[in-house]
Design a protein around this motif. Structure first.
Motif, PDB file in Angstrom:
ATOM      1  N   ALA A  74     -10.717   6.751   2.519  1.00 52.26           N
ATOM      2  CA  ALA A  74     -10.121   5.694   1.865  1.00 52.26           C
ATOM      3  C   ALA A  74      -9.053   5.173   2.486  1.00 52.26           C
ATOM      4  O   ALA A  74      -8.426   4.055   2.285  1.00 52.26           O
ATOM      5  N   ALA A  75      -7.909   5.987   3.023  1.00 51.18           N
ATOM      6  CA  ALA A  75      -7.014   5.427   3.732  1.00 51.18           C
ATOM      7  C   ALA A  75      -7.258   4.562   4.962  1.00 51.18           C
ATOM      8  O   ALA A  75      -6.560   3.234   5.153  1.00 51.18           O
ATOM      9  N   ARG A 118      -8.449  -3.252   4.418  1.00 48.43           N
ATOM     10  CA  ARG A 118      -8.133  -4.292   3.310  1.00 48.43           C
ATOM     11  C   ARG A 118      -6.788  -4.858   3.432  1.00 48.43           C
ATOM     12  O   ARG A 118      -6.647  -6.036   3.088  1.00 48.43           O
ATOM     13  N   ARG A 119      -5.614  -4.114   3.859  1.00 54.14           N
ATOM     14  CA  ARG A 119      -4.314  -4.838   3.928  1.00 54.14           C
ATOM     15  C   ARG A 119      -4.086  -5.316   5.326  1.00 54.14           C
ATOM     16  O   ARG A 119      -3.048  -5.601   5.456  1.00 54.14           O
ATOM     17  N   TRP A 150     -10.002   2.615   4.800  1.00 57.97           N
ATOM     18  CA  TRP A 150     -10.462   1.544   4.043  1.00 57.97           C
ATOM     19  C   TRP A 150      -9.070   0.633   3.583  1.00 57.97           C
ATOM     20  O   TRP A 150      -9.356  -0.476   3.766  1.00 57.97           O
ATOM     21  N   TRP A 151      -8.365   1.217   3.111  1.00 61.32           N
ATOM     22  CA  TRP A 151      -7.079   0.744   2.539  1.00 61.32           C
ATOM     23  C   TRP A 151      -6.322  -0.022   3.629  1.00 61.32           C
ATOM     24  O   TRP A 151      -6.107  -1.342   3.274  1.00 61.32           O
ATOM     25  N   CYS A 152      -6.080   0.604   4.847  1.00 62.22           N
ATOM     26  CA  CYS A 152      -5.389   0.085   5.925  1.00 62.22           C
ATOM     27  C   CYS A 152      -6.218  -1.071   6.435  1.00 62.22           C
ATOM     28  O   CYS A 152      -5.403  -2.481   6.759  1.00 62.22           O
ATOM     29  N   LEU A 203      -4.630   5.435  -4.933  1.00 59.36           N
ATOM     30  CA  LEU A 203      -5.869   6.162  -4.672  1.00 59.36           C
ATOM     31  C   LEU A 203      -6.028   6.975  -5.952  1.00 59.36           C
ATOM     32  O   LEU A 203      -5.184   7.862  -6.269  1.00 59.36           O
ATOM     33  N   MET A 211      -0.801   3.827  -0.924  1.00 58.14           N
ATOM     34  CA  MET A 211      -2.152   3.626  -1.272  1.00 58.14           C
ATOM     35  C   MET A 211      -2.314   3.961  -2.758  1.00 58.14           C
ATOM     36  O   MET A 211      -2.092   5.236  -3.224  1.00 58.14           O
ATOM     37  N   CYS A 260      -9.903   3.032  -5.163  1.00 60.62           N
ATOM     38  CA  CYS A 260      -8.706   2.796  -4.498  1.00 60.62           C
ATOM     39  C   CYS A 260      -8.508   1.065  -5.016  1.00 60.62           C
ATOM     40  O   CYS A 260      -9.343   0.390  -4.848  1.00 60.62           O
ATOM     41  N   ASP A 261      -7.071   1.086  -5.566  1.00 62.05           N
ATOM     42  CA  ASP A 261      -7.026  -0.295  -5.998  1.00 62.05           C
ATOM     43  C   ASP A 261      -7.805  -0.841  -7.080  1.00 62.05           C
ATOM     44  O   ASP A 261      -7.793  -1.999  -7.034  1.00 62.05           O
TER      45      ASP A 261
END
Length: 240
Positions: free
Chosen positions: A48-49, A55-56, A51-53, A75, A73, A88-89
């Motif tokens: 997930a981390a 996405r950002r 994916w989040w990075c 989460l 994040m 996430c988000d």
């Protein structure tokens, strides 16, 4: 399923680590469901981390920027063993984070020591939330948490700490069947990077190939799924 508090009447924390393809996710879910416990896949948090990075649009080769992003994040881990989800988000990314792109990149994030510290903090919070009477997904019965560092760094005081291992051929075959539906020579070779290389990367920051003091080892190389579940249940019940 047991009632009250796992098998003992008290909140229970079971920590399970092991190399890729050892079966720890499947076994942990099955045992958690059997005992009425919550289930936490800590490896999914690293995915997930990642994916989040992405996405950002954070540069994964910039450790400081990645750590800053992960600390922010948003989460949510759904710890139902029958239907674990990762949100996430506000986006359910449970399936997306198992894709090839995330799998290929996750080790870069997972070997970031600042990220590991942040996610370990969150993992401890998830575990603590399941040990208060009447609270959490388990209503206070407890949780099974599986993944890197869980038996030594995250939950060294867990009720049960277990290392689930299997030989390399067995681990490759399991992951090949999971991803490709077969375990012939071609699919084994196609799967090798996802198992052997990831373990090599992760082993630079985490010890998960041999059991630390007080950690029980279960070797699933020659066991069926049902036999492995039974073996882990035996360990848990013996401990409490």
């Amino acid at each position: 399923m047991e009632s009250g508090g796992g098998v003992s009447g008290r909140p229970m924390v079971v920590a399970i680590d092991g190399p890729s393809g050892s079966g720890k996710s499947t076994i942990s879910r099955r045992v958690a469901a059997e005992l009425g416990l919550a289930y936490l896949d800590t490896g999914a948090m690293y995915r997930a981390a990642t994916w989040w990075c992405r996405r950002r649009e954070v540069d994964l080769t910039d450790p400081a920027a990645v750590a800053v992003a992960v600390r922010a994040m948003p989460l949510q881990m759904v710890t139902d063993p029958d239907a674990p989800r990762v949100v996430c988000d506000g986006v359910d990314i449970t399936d997306e984070i198992r894709g090839a792109d995330i799998t290929a990149a996750v080790s870069v994030v997972a070997t970031n020591l600042d990220v590991r510290a942040e996610l370990a903090r969150r993992q401890r919070a998830e575990i603590a939330a399941e040990t208060h009477p009447g609270e959490g997904r388990s209503e206070g019965r407890g949780i099974i948490a599986e993944g890197r560092d869980i038996t030594t760094v995250v939950a060294p005081d867990a009720t049960v700490r277990l290392l689930l291992i299997a030989d390399e051929r067995a681990r490759l075959a399991r992951r090949a069947r999971e991803l490709h539906g077969a375990d012939d020579d071609a699919t084994l070779e196609a799967t090798r990077d996802l198992v052997v290389r990831r373990d090599a990367d992760d082993s630079t920051v985490s010890a998960f190939m041999t059991a630390a003091d007080g950690v029980v080892t279960v070797d699933s190389s020659l066991l069926t799924l049902e036999e492995t579940v039974a073996a882990v249940l035996d360990v848990v019940r013996a401990a409490v």
